[in-house]
Design an enzyme around this catalytic site. Structure first.
Site, PDB file in Angstrom:
ATOM      1  N   CYS A 150     -37.798 -23.218  11.120  1.00 32.49           N
ATOM      2  CA  CYS A 150     -38.552 -24.296  10.741  1.00 32.49           C
ATOM      3  C   CYS A 150     -37.791 -25.536  10.705  1.00 32.49           C
ATOM      4  O   CYS A 150     -36.620 -25.360  10.246  1.00 32.49           O
ATOM      5  CB  CYS A 150     -39.283 -24.281   9.328  1.00 32.49           C
ATOM      6  N   HIS A 172     -48.218 -21.151  10.822  1.00 25.07           N
ATOM      7  CA  HIS A 172     -47.025 -21.560  10.360  1.00 25.07           C
ATOM      8  C   HIS A 172     -47.131 -23.048   9.889  1.00 25.07           C
ATOM      9  O   HIS A 172     -46.677 -23.721   8.909  1.00 25.07           O
ATOM     10  CB  HIS A 172     -45.628 -21.250  11.252  1.00 25.07           C
ATOM     11  N   GLU A 173     -47.854 -23.929  11.166  1.00 23.54           N
ATOM     12  CA  GLU A 173     -47.654 -25.231  11.032  1.00 23.54           C
ATOM     13  C   GLU A 173     -48.746 -25.729   9.818  1.00 23.54           C
ATOM     14  O   GLU A 173     -48.527 -26.728   9.245  1.00 23.54           O
ATOM     15  CB  GLU A 173     -48.114 -25.948  12.245  1.00 23.54           C
ATOM     16  N   HIS A 233     -47.946 -25.869   6.374  1.00 22.27           N
ATOM     17  CA  HIS A 233     -47.306 -27.136   5.928  1.00 22.27           C
ATOM     18  C   HIS A 233     -48.348 -27.864   5.365  1.00 22.27           C
ATOM     19  O   HIS A 233     -47.906 -28.695   4.252  1.00 22.27           O
ATOM     20  CB  HIS A 233     -46.580 -27.899   6.896  1.00 22.27           C
TER      21      HIS A 233
HETATM   22 ZN    ZN Z   1     -42.195 -25.358   9.336  1.00 24.30          ZN
END
Ligand code: ZN
Length: 179
Positions: free
Chosen positions: A103, A145-146, A149
């Site tokens: 990340c 994952h994105e 956020h």
């Molecule tokens: Zn990330």
């Protein structure tokens, strides 16, 4: 257009849920500038995805671009640069698989994370038009994952085995051949 500073783990913005973007905001000059800054920042970083909170903009906006072919994440399908506004994600099949994730906001580290490998993503483009995408395998991991956020989550929150949080150099030296 500008390369913006990517904030790192410990910055409070990375831990706050981002707010939805309203239709009227999408056509604004500020939005155009923000998206261009995100593209510049992603290109400069060498990453494959960037969420707006990572440059301290707490809105539900992310970009993903995958070159495809053999590379850092093995042989993956290419995805041209795409802008995701207000994305939501739904698990189609909970069968999970693990990848060593990295990340831009947790630089220098890799962590092994298992996630569902078949998801459906609903999002708007910059014109407010709605789209639906189904993603499998590594791409399903990238999208989860994105979009995490946007909910104030980092991949380390998803790890089940803390012994699999390692430095990138050691990952490359000792672990990447095992995949
Ligand atoms: Zn990330």
């Amino acid at each position: 257009m500008a390369v913006r500073k990517i904030i790192r783990m410990g910055h409070p913005t990375l831990r706050k849920p981002a707010r939805r973007l309203e239709a009227r905001e999408l056509a604004s000059p500020e939005m155009g500038r923000l998206v261009n800054d995100m593209i510049d920042t992603l290109n400069d970083s060498g990453g494959i995805g960037l969420a707006a909170p990572q440059i301290d903009e707490p809105v539900r906006l992310a970009i993903i671009e995958i070159g495809g072919g053999p590379g850092r994440y093995g042989d993956v399908p290419a995805m041209p640069l795409t802008v995701f506004v207000n994305p939501t994600i739904e698990v189609v099949d909970p069968k999970a698989a693990g990848y060593w994730e990295g990340c831009l906001s947790v630089p220098g580290l890799r962590g092994y994370v298992e996630r569902p490998q078949f998801v459906r993503v609903s999002y708007q483009d910059l014109n407010g038009k709605k789209h639906v995408l189904e993603l499998k395998g590594f791409l399903a991991t990238v999208f989860q994952h994105e979009f995490d956020h946007l909910d104030g989550k980092l991949y380390i929150d998803r790890m089940t085995d803390p012994t699999k949080l390692v430095f990138e150099e050691e990952y490359l030296r000792y672990l990447s051949a095992d995949e």
